[in-house]
Design an enzyme around this catalytic site. Structure first.
Site, PDB file in Angstrom:
ATOM      1  N   HIS A 114     -14.725  31.234 -19.798  1.00  0.00           N
ATOM      2  CA  HIS A 114     -13.891  31.578 -20.955  1.00  0.00           C
ATOM      3  C   HIS A 114     -13.450  33.040 -20.891  1.00  0.00           C
ATOM      4  O   HIS A 114     -12.302  33.363 -21.206  1.00  0.00           O
ATOM      5  CB  HIS A 114     -14.663  31.343 -22.251  1.00  0.00           C
ATOM      6  CG  HIS A 114     -14.752  29.901 -22.646  1.00  0.00           C
ATOM      7  ND1 HIS A 114     -13.648  29.076 -22.701  1.00  0.00           N
ATOM      8  CD2 HIS A 114     -15.819  29.144 -23.011  1.00  0.00           C
ATOM      9  CE1 HIS A 114     -14.029  27.866 -23.084  1.00  0.00           C
ATOM     10  NE2 HIS A 114     -15.336  27.875 -23.281  1.00  0.00           N
ATOM     11  N   HIS A 167     -20.042  28.627 -17.426  1.00  0.00           N
ATOM     12  CA  HIS A 167     -18.982  28.103 -18.297  1.00  0.00           C
ATOM     13  C   HIS A 167     -18.498  29.173 -19.274  1.00  0.00           C
ATOM     14  O   HIS A 167     -17.284  29.353 -19.453  1.00  0.00           O
ATOM     15  CB  HIS A 167     -19.511  26.897 -19.070  1.00  0.00           C
ATOM     16  CG  HIS A 167     -18.568  26.384 -20.114  1.00  0.00           C
ATOM     17  ND1 HIS A 167     -17.588  25.456 -19.843  1.00  0.00           N
ATOM     18  CD2 HIS A 167     -18.454  26.681 -21.439  1.00  0.00           C
ATOM     19  CE1 HIS A 167     -16.913  25.205 -20.947  1.00  0.00           C
ATOM     20  NE2 HIS A 167     -17.408  25.935 -21.941  1.00  0.00           N
ATOM     21  N   GLU A 168     -19.428  29.883 -19.903  1.00  0.00           N
ATOM     22  CA  GLU A 168     -19.031  30.934 -20.848  1.00  0.00           C
ATOM     23  C   GLU A 168     -18.299  32.062 -20.132  1.00  0.00           C
ATOM     24  O   GLU A 168     -17.355  32.644 -20.667  1.00  0.00           O
ATOM     25  CB  GLU A 168     -20.255  31.466 -21.595  1.00  0.00           C
ATOM     26  CG  GLU A 168     -20.986  30.421 -22.432  1.00  0.00           C
ATOM     27  CD  GLU A 168     -20.072  29.676 -23.393  1.00  0.00           C
ATOM     28  OE1 GLU A 168     -19.062  30.247 -23.834  1.00  0.00           O
ATOM     29  OE2 GLU A 168     -20.369  28.511 -23.702  1.00  0.00           O
TER      30      GLU A 168
END
Length: 232
Positions: A107, A103-104
């Site tokens: 980003h 998920h990071e």
């Protein structure tokens, strides 16, 4: 200030229910993360390796990956162009760690690809910081003095902060979609493990929804309280 919280009926009718929802969301994300932290990722990837795999899958090679202290303190820092993963994610070989790290990395990919909503959020951050710091001061003074101009300034500042939270939602959901799609296409998680990663990221996303709900409830509370003063 105490009378405003203890004797304001809107505090109990509007804000408390929203805060309870936020508390439930926070408990859920912690419980879901703990559950899938106990489930090893069959492909053997650590969180750091998963983040790197997501970056490589999208042709991103200039983002560093570092360890940061704390629990669920994982984040991507666009200023330093660094993904920082917590102790329970960085070197952990679990479904939860792989999901959070991916998920990071999502980003970081958003920034690399110029994803529109994340540009808007970045532009709003300075205004949101100002709004969150000064809005309550103006609102409370406006309520105490029954000053429409001061109250209005406070509401506008608070609204800017709420807008920042609203723009954050598509950014977070998109990062999770990118993460899950890459984990699936790259076969980075085994059978059944992908659903676990989805549950972890879904629970985390709900904390952002709950935080927005609390802010909207707070704003509605202030507006109703000011309207009540006007009727009095």
């Amino acid at each position: 200030m105490p009378f405003f919280y203890y004797y304001d009926p809107y505090y109990w009718m509007i804000l408390i229910p929203a805060m309870l929802i936020a508390l439930v969301a926070q408990i859920r994300v912690s419980a879901t993360f703990r559950r899938y932290s106990r489930l090893p990722a069959s492909r053997g990837l650590t969180g750091a390796q998963a983040a790197e795999a997501v970056l490589r899958a999208h042709g991103v090679y200039d983002v560093a990956i570092e360890r940061v202290r704390g629990n669920l303190t994982d984040h991507y820092d666009p200023r330093a162009n660094v993904i920082r993963l917590s102790d329970s994610v960085y070197s952990a070989n679990s479904v939860a760690a792989v999901g959070v790290a991916a998920h990071e990395a999502g980003h970081a990919v958003q920034y690399a690809e110029g994803y529109g909503p994340i540009k808007v959020r970045s532009a709003l951050i300075p205004l949101c910081n100002i709004g969150s710091q000064l809005s309550i001061l103006f609102i409370v003074i406006g309520l105490v003095l029954y000053s429409e101009p001061l109250f209005g300034i406070g509401v506008i500042l608070f609204g800017v902060a709420v807008l920042g939270q609203l723009v954050t939602l598509p950014v977070e959901f998109n990062a999770s979609r990118r993460a899950i799609a890459t984990l699936e296409s790259g076969n980075l998680l085994g059978d059944g493990e992908l659903q676990g990663a989805k549950k972890v990221l879904s629970a985390a996303a709900m904390t952002y929804v709950a935080a927005l709900l609390v802010s909207l409830a707070q704003l509605l509370r202030f507006l109703l309280a000011f309207g009540g003063r006007r009727r009095d």
